[in-house]
Design a protein around this motif. Structure first.
Motif, PDB file in Angstrom:
ATOM      1  N   PHE A 134       0.793  -7.798   1.735  1.00 31.05           N
ATOM      2  CA  PHE A 134       1.647  -7.623   0.565  1.00 31.05           C
ATOM      3  C   PHE A 134       1.048  -6.455  -0.209  1.00 31.05           C
ATOM      4  CE2 PHE A 134       1.071 -12.142   1.624  1.00 31.05           C
ATOM      5  CZ  PHE A 134       2.333 -12.418   2.126  1.00 31.05           C
ATOM      6  N   THR A 135       1.735  -5.337  -0.224  1.00 27.16           N
ATOM      7  CA  THR A 135       1.129  -4.099  -0.706  1.00 27.16           C
ATOM      8  C   THR A 135       2.216  -3.162  -1.218  1.00 27.16           C
ATOM      9  OG1 THR A 135      -0.336  -2.268  -0.019  1.00 27.16           O
ATOM     10  CG2 THR A 135       1.157  -3.141   1.638  1.00 27.16           C
ATOM     11  N   TYR A 136       1.858  -1.930  -1.513  1.00 25.26           N
ATOM     12  CA  TYR A 136       2.745  -0.895  -2.077  1.00 25.26           C
ATOM     13  C   TYR A 136       3.045  -1.151  -3.551  1.00 25.26           C
ATOM     14  CZ  TYR A 136       3.452  -0.021   2.933  1.00 25.26           C
ATOM     15  OH  TYR A 136       3.253   0.196   4.269  1.00 25.26           O
ATOM     16  N   ASN A 137       3.415  -2.384  -3.905  1.00 24.61           N
ATOM     17  CA  ASN A 137       3.405  -2.786  -5.307  1.00 24.61           C
ATOM     18  C   ASN A 137       2.677  -4.128  -5.368  1.00 24.61           C
ATOM     19  OD1 ASN A 137       5.574  -4.364  -4.184  1.00 24.61           O
ATOM     20  ND2 ASN A 137       6.282  -4.767  -6.273  1.00 24.61           N
ATOM     21  N   ASP A 138       2.402  -4.626  -6.553  1.00 24.25           N
ATOM     22  CA  ASP A 138       1.506  -5.777  -6.670  1.00 24.25           C
ATOM     23  C   ASP A 138       2.205  -7.094  -6.328  1.00 24.25           C
ATOM     24  OD1 ASP A 138      -0.390  -7.788  -7.642  1.00 24.25           O
ATOM     25  OD2 ASP A 138      -1.376  -6.071  -8.565  1.00 24.25           O
ATOM     26  N   PRO A 139       1.683  -7.843  -5.344  1.00 23.86           N
ATOM     27  CA  PRO A 139       2.332  -9.100  -4.951  1.00 23.86           C
ATOM     28  C   PRO A 139       2.252 -10.199  -5.997  1.00 23.86           C
ATOM     29  CG  PRO A 139       0.243  -8.825  -3.805  1.00 23.86           C
ATOM     30  CD  PRO A 139       0.522  -7.524  -4.503  1.00 23.86           C
ATOM     31  N   VAL A 140       1.395 -10.054  -6.997  1.00 22.12           N
ATOM     32  CA  VAL A 140       1.349 -11.060  -8.061  1.00 22.12           C
ATOM     33  C   VAL A 140       2.728 -11.252  -8.681  1.00 22.12           C
ATOM     34  CG1 VAL A 140       0.519 -11.457 -10.421  1.00 22.12           C
ATOM     35  CG2 VAL A 140      -1.098 -10.855  -8.604  1.00 22.12           C
ATOM     36  N   ILE A 141       3.482 -10.166  -8.850  1.00 21.74           N
ATOM     37  CA  ILE A 141       4.768 -10.289  -9.535  1.00 21.74           C
ATOM     38  C   ILE A 141       5.849 -10.875  -8.635  1.00 21.74           C
ATOM     39  CG2 ILE A 141       4.206  -8.424 -11.125  1.00 21.74           C
ATOM     40  CD1 ILE A 141       6.236  -6.677  -9.556  1.00 21.74           C
ATOM     41  N   PHE A 142       5.647 -10.869  -7.300  1.00 25.38           N
ATOM     42  CA  PHE A 142       6.601 -11.583  -6.432  1.00 25.38           C
ATOM     43  C   PHE A 142       5.904 -12.764  -5.766  1.00 25.38           C
ATOM     44  CE2 PHE A 142       5.209  -7.889  -3.839  1.00 25.38           C
ATOM     45  CZ  PHE A 142       4.935  -8.417  -2.582  1.00 25.38           C
ATOM     46  N   LEU A 143       5.143 -13.482  -6.586  1.00 18.03           N
ATOM     47  CA  LEU A 143       4.296 -14.591  -6.117  1.00 18.03           C
ATOM     48  C   LEU A 143       5.045 -15.573  -5.226  1.00 18.03           C
ATOM     49  CD1 LEU A 143       1.687 -16.621  -8.070  1.00 18.03           C
ATOM     50  CD2 LEU A 143       3.629 -17.843  -7.084  1.00 18.03           C
ATOM     51  N   GLU A 144       6.231 -16.014  -5.637  1.00 18.49           N
ATOM     52  CA  GLU A 144       6.932 -17.047  -4.873  1.00 18.49           C
ATOM     53  C   GLU A 144       7.264 -16.560  -3.462  1.00 18.49           C
ATOM     54  OE1 GLU A 144       7.285 -17.710  -9.168  1.00 18.49           O
ATOM     55  OE2 GLU A 144       7.739 -15.977  -7.898  1.00 18.49           O
ATOM     56  N   TYR A 145       7.700 -15.321  -3.351  1.00 20.01           N
ATOM     57  CA  TYR A 145       8.013 -14.735  -2.044  1.00 20.01           C
ATOM     58  C   TYR A 145       6.751 -14.579  -1.211  1.00 20.01           C
ATOM     59  CZ  TYR A 145      10.494 -11.430   1.129  1.00 20.01           C
ATOM     60  OH  TYR A 145      11.078 -10.804   2.205  1.00 20.01           O
ATOM     61  N   ALA A 146       5.679 -14.056  -1.821  1.00 24.48           N
ATOM     62  CA  ALA A 146       4.424 -13.847  -1.097  1.00 24.48           C
ATOM     63  C   ALA A 146       3.840 -15.165  -0.589  1.00 24.48           C
ATOM     64  CB  ALA A 146       3.418 -13.128  -1.989  1.00 24.48           C
ATOM     65  N   VAL A 147       3.851 -16.178  -1.433  1.00 23.13           N
ATOM     66  CA  VAL A 147       3.300 -17.478  -1.037  1.00 23.13           C
ATOM     67  C   VAL A 147       4.101 -18.089   0.109  1.00 23.13           C
ATOM     68  CG1 VAL A 147       3.026 -19.863  -1.824  1.00 23.13           C
ATOM     69  CG2 VAL A 147       2.159 -17.972  -3.221  1.00 23.13           C
ATOM     70  N   THR A 164      -3.923  -6.045  -4.386  1.00 19.70           N
ATOM     71  CA  THR A 164      -3.525  -6.385  -5.744  1.00 19.70           C
ATOM     72  C   THR A 164      -4.496  -5.818  -6.769  1.00 19.70           C
ATOM     73  OG1 THR A 164      -3.214  -8.263  -7.278  1.00 19.70           O
ATOM     74  CG2 THR A 164      -4.710  -8.603  -5.441  1.00 19.70           C
ATOM     75  N   ALA A 165      -4.019  -5.681  -7.989  1.00 20.16           N
ATOM     76  CA  ALA A 165      -4.881  -5.298  -9.103  1.00 20.16           C
ATOM     77  C   ALA A 165      -5.592  -6.502  -9.706  1.00 20.16           C
ATOM     78  CB  ALA A 165      -4.064  -4.585 -10.179  1.00 20.16           C
ATOM     79  N   GLY A 166      -5.277  -7.696  -9.204  1.00 23.34           N
ATOM     80  CA  GLY A 166      -5.952  -8.885  -9.693  1.00 23.34           C
ATOM     81  C   GLY A 166      -5.562  -9.298 -11.095  1.00 23.34           C
ATOM     82  N   TYR A 167      -4.426  -8.777 -11.593  1.00 22.40           N
ATOM     83  CA  TYR A 167      -3.986  -9.092 -12.952  1.00 22.40           C
ATOM     84  C   TYR A 167      -3.074 -10.304 -12.882  1.00 22.40           C
ATOM     85  CZ  TYR A 167      -3.517  -7.723 -17.850  1.00 22.40           C
ATOM     86  OH  TYR A 167      -3.594  -7.676 -19.228  1.00 22.40           O
ATOM     87  N   ARG A 173      -3.482 -18.391 -10.177  1.00 22.43           N
ATOM     88  CA  ARG A 173      -4.476 -17.943  -9.185  1.00 22.43           C
ATOM     89  C   ARG A 173      -4.640 -18.900  -8.011  1.00 22.43           C
ATOM     90  NH1 ARG A 173      -8.623 -16.886 -13.629  1.00 22.43           N
ATOM     91  NH2 ARG A 173      -8.084 -14.800 -14.387  1.00 22.43           N
ATOM     92  N   PRO A 174      -4.802 -20.202  -8.242  1.00 28.57           N
ATOM     93  CA  PRO A 174      -5.098 -21.083  -7.102  1.00 28.57           C
ATOM     94  C   PRO A 174      -4.048 -21.037  -6.007  1.00 28.57           C
ATOM     95  CG  PRO A 174      -5.639 -22.185  -9.155  1.00 28.57           C
ATOM     96  CD  PRO A 174      -4.917 -20.927  -9.536  1.00 28.57           C
ATOM     97  N   GLU A 175      -2.773 -21.149  -6.358  1.00 29.85           N
ATOM     98  CA  GLU A 175      -1.742 -21.149  -5.330  1.00 29.85           C
ATOM     99  C   GLU A 175      -1.658 -19.789  -4.641  1.00 29.85           C
ATOM    100  OE1 GLU A 175       2.914 -22.369  -4.526  1.00 29.85           O
ATOM    101  OE2 GLU A 175       2.347 -21.676  -6.527  1.00 29.85           O
ATOM    102  N   PHE A 176      -1.730 -18.729  -5.426  1.00 27.42           N
ATOM    103  CA  PHE A 176      -1.591 -17.389  -4.844  1.00 27.42           C
ATOM    104  C   PHE A 176      -2.681 -17.123  -3.817  1.00 27.42           C
ATOM    105  CE2 PHE A 176      -2.390 -12.794  -4.833  1.00 27.42           C
ATOM    106  CZ  PHE A 176      -1.137 -12.338  -4.507  1.00 27.42           C
TER     107      PHE A 176
END
Length: 363
Positions: A134-147, A164-167, A173-176
């Motif tokens: 999960f790259t190119y943009n931060d996967p944190v913001i599409f957490l549900e799709y990434a998970v 990720t930038a870890g933000y 955090r735990p689920e991601f």
């Protein structure tokens, strides 16, 4: 935050209602507080029907087979191909963004391909990719799709990587990270001033994520710092960053210093000189880090992996291509038997530096 029409969306996992009628997104430290019809700063998480939703689920800006070293990950299945993809948007506003055409895009501008989690897992399996990134943009913001993609990949024996930038907020955090086999986290600088001025973010939030991943998960972790001339490349800042990593995360954690090139809103700053990266690598090694790399420049010595005990070259690299291999079947130095931190197979992959776009037909 702005009001606009939204497309197909799925319910978000981390949010709560406030007493003033707004709804707060809890995925990241921004904690965007939204009225009906508003989107957060990331642009892809929105309030719709009195809840937070993700508006980019199942849609991508494109798929590509990359070398795993490009993420960059040097101690995770070296030489193997990784199926890479991203969506759109970002929860930071880095003025130096190197992928601004994707991370700063409005959702519908870039999302041209559709694929379910199962589609992606099968495509990785059929293409020979050992992992999905999960790259190119931060996967944190599409957490549900990434998970969900990570779960589908795990079902078929494909590993997953978060770049990720870890933000990310403490509750998310735990689920991601439970779904991620490896991650490369951008530690963009080592002062709050840098994060505030150039990213509109917080250093402490990223440090909390690094500590969490290193000490409370099984996710393999590497760190990247993009050195920008005059902004975060002083010997003092590089030294402080390196000492913190060595002391708080351990000497075996790989650290990558990569070169900036003029982009996005910082086109008036020159590219990082190779000497700056080489100096940073020396400083980090002196701080006690065993695996320190240079990136975005040609530097075979700075991109190869050396045994911290006997000094032998265990993995020789020329850019993203492996040129020599001196690890035994257990990931130990072939010369002295010292373990090399990371995840390895008996032999390295042969993918090299190729980049191969991939089209995934939705089932």
């Amino acid at each position: 935050m702005e009001i606009m029409d939204m497309g197909v969306s799925v319910p978000g996992r981390y949010w709560h209602r406030l007493d003033d009628g707004r709804v707060q997104c809890d995925v990241c430290p921004r904690e965007c507080k939204l009225h009906e019809g508003q989107r957060g700063l990331c642009f892809v998480r929105a309030r719709e029907n009195d809840q937070i939703v993700l508006t980019t689920y199942g849609r991508s800006s494109g798929f590509c087979l990359d070398p795993i070293e490009k993420k960059p990950l040097n101690h995770f299945l070296p030489g193997t191909p990784v199926l890479s993809f991203g969506t759109a948007g970002c929860n930071l506003t880095c003025k130096f963004c190197q992928n601004w055409d994707i991370s700063k895009a409005r959702a519908d501008d870039r999302l041209q391909q559709q694929a379910s989690p199962e589609d992606i897992a099968q495509a990785a399996l059929q293409s020979g990719a050992r992992s999905v990134a999960f790259t190119y943009n931060d996967p944190v913001i599409f957490l549900e799709y990434a998970v969900d993609v990570a779960a589908a990949c795990r079902d078929v024996g494909v590993k997953t990587v978060a770049v990720t930038a870890g933000y990310i907020g403490a509750v998310a955090r735990p689920e991601f990270f439970a779904g991620m086999d490896a991650t490369n986290i951008d530690l963009k600088g080592f002062t709050e001033g840098f994060y505030h001025k150039l990213c509109t973010g917080s250093l402490d939030a990223v440090l909390d994520t690094l500590l969490y991943v290193r000490h409370e998960t099984d996710t393999w972790l590497e760190i990247t710092t993009l050195l920008i001339p005059g902004q975060n490349d002083s010997s003092q800042e590089v030294g402080a960053l390196s000492e913190w990593v060595a002391e708080r995360l351990g000497p075996d954690l790989p650290l990558h210093f990569t070169a900036f090139h003029p982009d996005w809103k910082m086109r008036d700053i020159s590219a990082t000189p190779p000497a700056t990266l080489m100096r940073a690598r020396d400083i980090a090694c002196q701080a006690g880090l065993r695996y320190v790399y240079t990136g975005n420049i040609w530097d075979q010595a700075g991109q190869s992996t050396y045994c911290h005990d006997c000094g032998a070259c265990m993995i020789g690299r020329d850019g993203y291509t492996i040129t020599s291999w001196a690890l035994d079947a257990h990931g130990h130095c072939a010369a002295c038997g010292e373990p090399c931190a990371g995840l390895y197979e008996a032999v390295p992959g042969r993918w090299g530096a190729r980049r191969a776009p991939l089209f995934i037909a939705a089932a």
